[in-house]
Each structure stands twice: as structure tokens, then as C-alpha cells.
Design a protein around this motif. Structure first.
Motif, PDB file in Angstrom:
ATOM      1  N   VAL A 351       0.838  -1.207   0.000  1.00 20.86           N
ATOM      2  CA  VAL A 351       0.000   0.000   0.000  1.00 20.86           C
ATOM      3  C   VAL A 351       0.870   1.253   0.000  1.00 20.86           C
ATOM      4  O   VAL A 351       0.610   2.212  -0.734  1.00 20.86           O
ATOM      5  CB  VAL A 351      -0.944   0.000   1.217  1.00 20.86           C
ATOM      6  CG1 VAL A 351      -1.777   1.278   1.248  1.00 20.86           C
ATOM      7  CG2 VAL A 351      -1.861  -1.221   1.188  1.00 20.86           C
ATOM      8  N   ALA A 400      -5.947   4.805   2.463  1.00 21.44           N
ATOM      9  CA  ALA A 400      -5.656   3.632   1.647  1.00 21.44           C
ATOM     10  C   ALA A 400      -5.433   2.399   2.509  1.00 21.44           C
ATOM     11  O   ALA A 400      -5.897   1.294   2.191  1.00 21.44           O
ATOM     12  CB  ALA A 400      -4.424   3.893   0.771  1.00 21.44           C
ATOM     13  N   GLU A 404      -7.808  -0.909   2.259  1.00 19.51           N
ATOM     14  CA  GLU A 404      -7.275  -2.166   1.744  1.00 19.51           C
ATOM     15  C   GLU A 404      -6.965  -3.192   2.825  1.00 19.51           C
ATOM     16  O   GLU A 404      -7.069  -4.395   2.587  1.00 19.51           O
ATOM     17  CB  GLU A 404      -6.020  -1.893   0.925  1.00 19.51           C
ATOM     18  CG  GLU A 404      -6.313  -1.022  -0.303  1.00 19.51           C
ATOM     19  CD  GLU A 404      -5.148  -0.952  -1.262  1.00 19.51           C
ATOM     20  OE1 GLU A 404      -4.454  -1.984  -1.404  1.00 19.51           O
ATOM     21  OE2 GLU A 404      -4.942   0.109  -1.850  1.00 19.51           O
TER      22      GLU A 404
END
Length: 444
Positions: A351, A400, A404
Motif C-alpha cells: 500500500v 488507503a 485495503e
């Protein structure tokens, strides 16, 4: 070597039969050598003659580094796992010693030949051929990877430059001056070289390198890190996997769809870390390995501590050996549990690389202020990430990570160049006390 090795494309059932044949021979030899396994199996009332199928191996306990270290203490300096006379030992490599005294692992001449042949098969599967120029960027001082790469690419017929993991600017000059076409090293060092080459105005994407094999860290199997290496080097990046005790274990072919296990060299099991029972293919578990033909220091049911997912579906390359889908996911003892969610540093890396989008360093900081007082487990991740300016990056990266990985993150930006660099294995998780001692400077 100019063709696929016959065993690499054998039907799976034939491979399984062959592994059983090799395993019966190997366990008998190990038992007859005496030492640790003979004593252990006698205490269990078990004999290699009882092995009728590969599943029967589960009757034996796993072997771990603690047992190996105890054997060294009992019978110094080589321990009770040495299964050949000392005069037959041709090579000794050592563990890093980061968690205790460095532990030796021995090889005979035949073991070294096998090691070289496996490494050559890995390189061949990735497109390297005689006439290529291979620059080995793994370390040579005590680390097992450098000599492995040198042996294997020499066996294949490439011209080999044993560069090691230092002298950054000389490495870059050598790549351009001598027409290097293939390199091997840790993701950390390769990204460090790329960053320095860019600063010097000689981007490595303009060199002749077309094949990159990485190992020593999960980076090669981390999609964003792989993409970053391929962009900076202008070459295809392949993940390789091995450890001191087993060299090598698996490598990616040209399909880049997970490393093929060397199933003619090792028998692999994937076990639940808590119950130590087998997990189904496609589910994560700890990789447990047994040597099929190692002479010196053979190991039976070695607990690697590495979390993997086994994939036995056909590969487009034609090889039939099982693959490690997504490479090594992480170390079982490095896994973080954040509000019930299992998080590996490699998943965080994916990520971060994709969101930050450059060569900046990062690390996860274990902060007691973000831990549950009752259990001690983190309730959120604290990340330190290098960036020149703050802007919206911390919020974007935190969003993010939540989207995720389903975990909350606190992101601290620090000045570029502050976090430690390494030419060996990157350390991605540190305690808050260590971070404070290093004096990281935050971006205003």
C-alpha cells in the motif's frame, strides 16, 4: 543447460511418487547417521520403515531453530544434525546471529553441486542464458546468498561479476561499463542503487539489465515494490526464495505467478501455526520443509516460520511443481494483529509503495500509545514515511490502509534520508523506543 529439466515438467503424480522414493532413502540415511533424529525417533518408537506415504511424515515432530541451537551446545561446534564425517564438509555458512550466536550449516561437495544446479534452473526459467553478464549484488560476508548466486549463474554459463552489496557508485559504473544484463540482490539494495543512479544522472533503466532476481525480503512478491523495481531498472523482476538451511526453495518463472517449489529437492507441507495441522491448498499457513537429498545437515520437518499459500494449479510455463502464490506473505512471528485483523509488513509495503509512488523509505513503529492496555495488541498502526512535504499524503495513505487492510493508521512523515538504509535485509518493524533513539525528524 539449454532445455527444461525433465523433473520440472513431470506429471504431479509422478513427482509425488518420486518424492516418496527420495524421502524413504533420505530418512533411512538420516536415521543411520545417528545424532538428533535417531535419538528422537527411537524415543517415539518410530522407524523410517514405517513411512508408507508422504502423509506418514506427520507422525514426526517439527524441527525448529531452538532444537538446532541446542544440538550445537550439546556437540560443538557443528552439532548433532551433521550427518557426514567432518572431513566430507566442503562449505560452512552461518546464520546472521541477530537472535543469538551464529549457527553453522554445512554442505558437502555434492550439496554444493545441487545448490548450483537449482540456482541455474531458477535463472534459466527467468530467461537468463549463456552469454548474459550477471552481477551478483547479494552480500558475501557471512551471508549465504552471494555465493549461491555466483555458483548458479556460473553453472548456467553466464559471465559472473561478484560485486557484493557495497560500493554503490562502483556497482553502477560496472553495470554500464561491462554490459551487465542480469542482477540479483535484496529489494532494498536494488532500490538504493536505483535512487543513487538517478541522482548521478545515469538511471538504471538506461542500462543493459533485463533480468532482476530478488530475495532475502518479501519485496519481490509485493506487487507495488516489484512494479517500482521494474520501472527503475527497466527490467523484469523475479522473486526468489531460500533460507540458510534450504538453498534455494522456490523461484518465479517467466510467468511471474508465484515461485515454483523445488519439489525434487524438498518436500513441502503448509501447517496451521496454532494447531500444526495441514491447511488446504489456497489457505495461508507456515511452510514446513524436509530435505530429499541433502547430505550434510539434513533437516526433517523444518519449521521455517514463513507464511505461504500453496497453489497447485497448472502454470503457463509448463512446469508442474507447486507454486507459492504471492510469495512469502511474511514471518509468522512478524504478523501484527490489529483489532482482530492479521497484518503482515509486506501488505503494508504494498500500500505504501503504491500510494507514495517513489523510492522513499518507510517503517512500522510499535507504539504503546496505540495498544490495547488489556491485551497489548495494537489498535492502530503507526507508520513513519519519508516525504519532502506533508500536504494531503498522511490522510491519503491512512485512508488507503484502512480501505485495503481494514486497519486504522497514524502516519508520520519524516524528512527524506532520515530512516536507515540497508544493503542487506530491510527492517520494517521497530519499537517506539528505537525510533526515538534514532531521532527521526518530522516534516513540518
Amino acid at each position: 543447460m539449454d532445455t527444461l529439466h525433465e523433473c520440472e515438467t513431470a506429471p504431479p503424480e509422478r513427482l509425488r511418487e518420486r518424492r516418496l522414493e527420495l524421502l524413504r532413502t533420505q530418512l533411512t540415511r538420516v536415521y543411520e547417521a545417528g545424532g538428533h533424529y535417531r535419538r528422537q525417533w527411537d524415543e517415539l518408537g518410530w522407524h523410517p520403515a514405517e513411512l508408507k506415504s508422504l502423509d506418514d511424515l506427520a507422525a514426526l515432530p517439527c524441527t525448529d531453530k531452538t532444537a538446532y541451537q541446542r544440538s550445537l551446545d550439546a556437540t560443538p561446534p557443528y552439532g548433532e544434525f551433521l550427518a557426514v564425517p567432518r572431513e566430507d564438509v566442503a562449505r560452512v555458512h552461518f546464520s546472521s546471529g541477530t537472535t543469538g550466536r551464529p549457527a553453522p550449516v554445512c554442505w558437502t561437495r555434492a550439496d554444493l553441486d545441487r545448490w548450483a544446479a537449482l540456482y541455474a534452473r531458477a535463472a534459466y526459467s527467468q530467461g537468463v542464458r549463456p552469454g548474459d553478464v550477471y552481477q551478483c549484488l547479494f552480500g558475501f560476508a557471512w551471508f549465504v546468498g552471494g555465493l549461491g548466486g555466483t555458483l548458479g549463474y556460473t553453472e548456467l554459463g553466464a559471465a559472473v561479476i561478484p560485486g557484493g552489496s557495497g560500493d554503490t557508485e562502483r556497482q553502477i559504473d560496472t553495470i554500464f561499463r561491462y554490459g551487465t544484463t542480469a542482477v540479483g540482490g535484496t529489494p532494498s539494495f536494488l532500490l538504493h542503487l536505483a535512487a543513487r543512479a538517478r541522482e548521478l544522472g545515469t538511471p538504471l533503466s538506461e542500462s543493459g539489465v533485463r533480468h532482476v532476481m530478488v530475495g532475502g525480503e518479501p519485496g519481490g512478491a509485493v506487487a507495488a515494490t516489484r512494479a517500482l523495481i521494474e520501472r527503475e531498472w527497466g527490467a523484469r523482476c523475479f522473486d526468489g526464495y531460500g533460507c540458510l538451511e534450504f538453498q534455494p526453495i522456490a523461484w518465479e518463472c517467466a510467468a511471474q505467478a508465484g515461485g515454483h517449489l523445488a519439489e525434487d529437492f524438498v518436500h513441502a507441507e503448509v501447517l496451521d501455526p496454532a494447531t500444526r495441522e495441514p491447511v488446504p491448498d489456497g489457505e495461508p499457513g507456515v511452510l514446513v520443509l524436509t530435505h530429499l537429498d541433502k547430505q550434510a545437515c539434513p533437516l526433517v520437518r523444518w519449521w521455517t516460520g514463513d507464511v505461504v499459500v500453496l497453489d497447485r494449479t497448472p502454470c503457463e510455463c509448463g512446469r508442474t511443481h507447486a507454486r507459492l502464490a504471492g510469495g512469502v506473505r511474511g514471518r509468522a512471528d512478524d504478523m501484527l494483529v490489529v483489532r482482530g485483523v492479521n497484518v503482515f509488513p509486506s501488505a503494508v509495503e504494498n500500500v505504501v509503495r503504491r500510494t507514495v509512488g517513489d523510492l522513499a523509505e518507510f517503517r512500522v513503529v510499535l507504539d504503546p500509545a496505540l495498544a490495547d492496555p488489556a491485551t497489548g495488541y495494537p489498535t492502530a498502526l503507526r507508520l513513519q514515511v519519508e516525504a519532502a512535504e506533508a500536504g494531503e499524503l498522511p490522510a491519503r495513505l491512512a485512508a488507503a490502509l484502512r480501505a485495503e487492510l481494514q486497519v486504522r493508521a497514524v502516519v508520520d512523515l519524516v524528512e527524506p534520508g532520515v530512516l536507515p538504509r540497508t544493503t542487506h535485509k530491510a527492517r520494517r518493524v521497530v519499537r517506539a523506543s528505537e525510533s526515538e533513539r534514532e531521532g527521526s525528524h518530522r516534516v513540518p
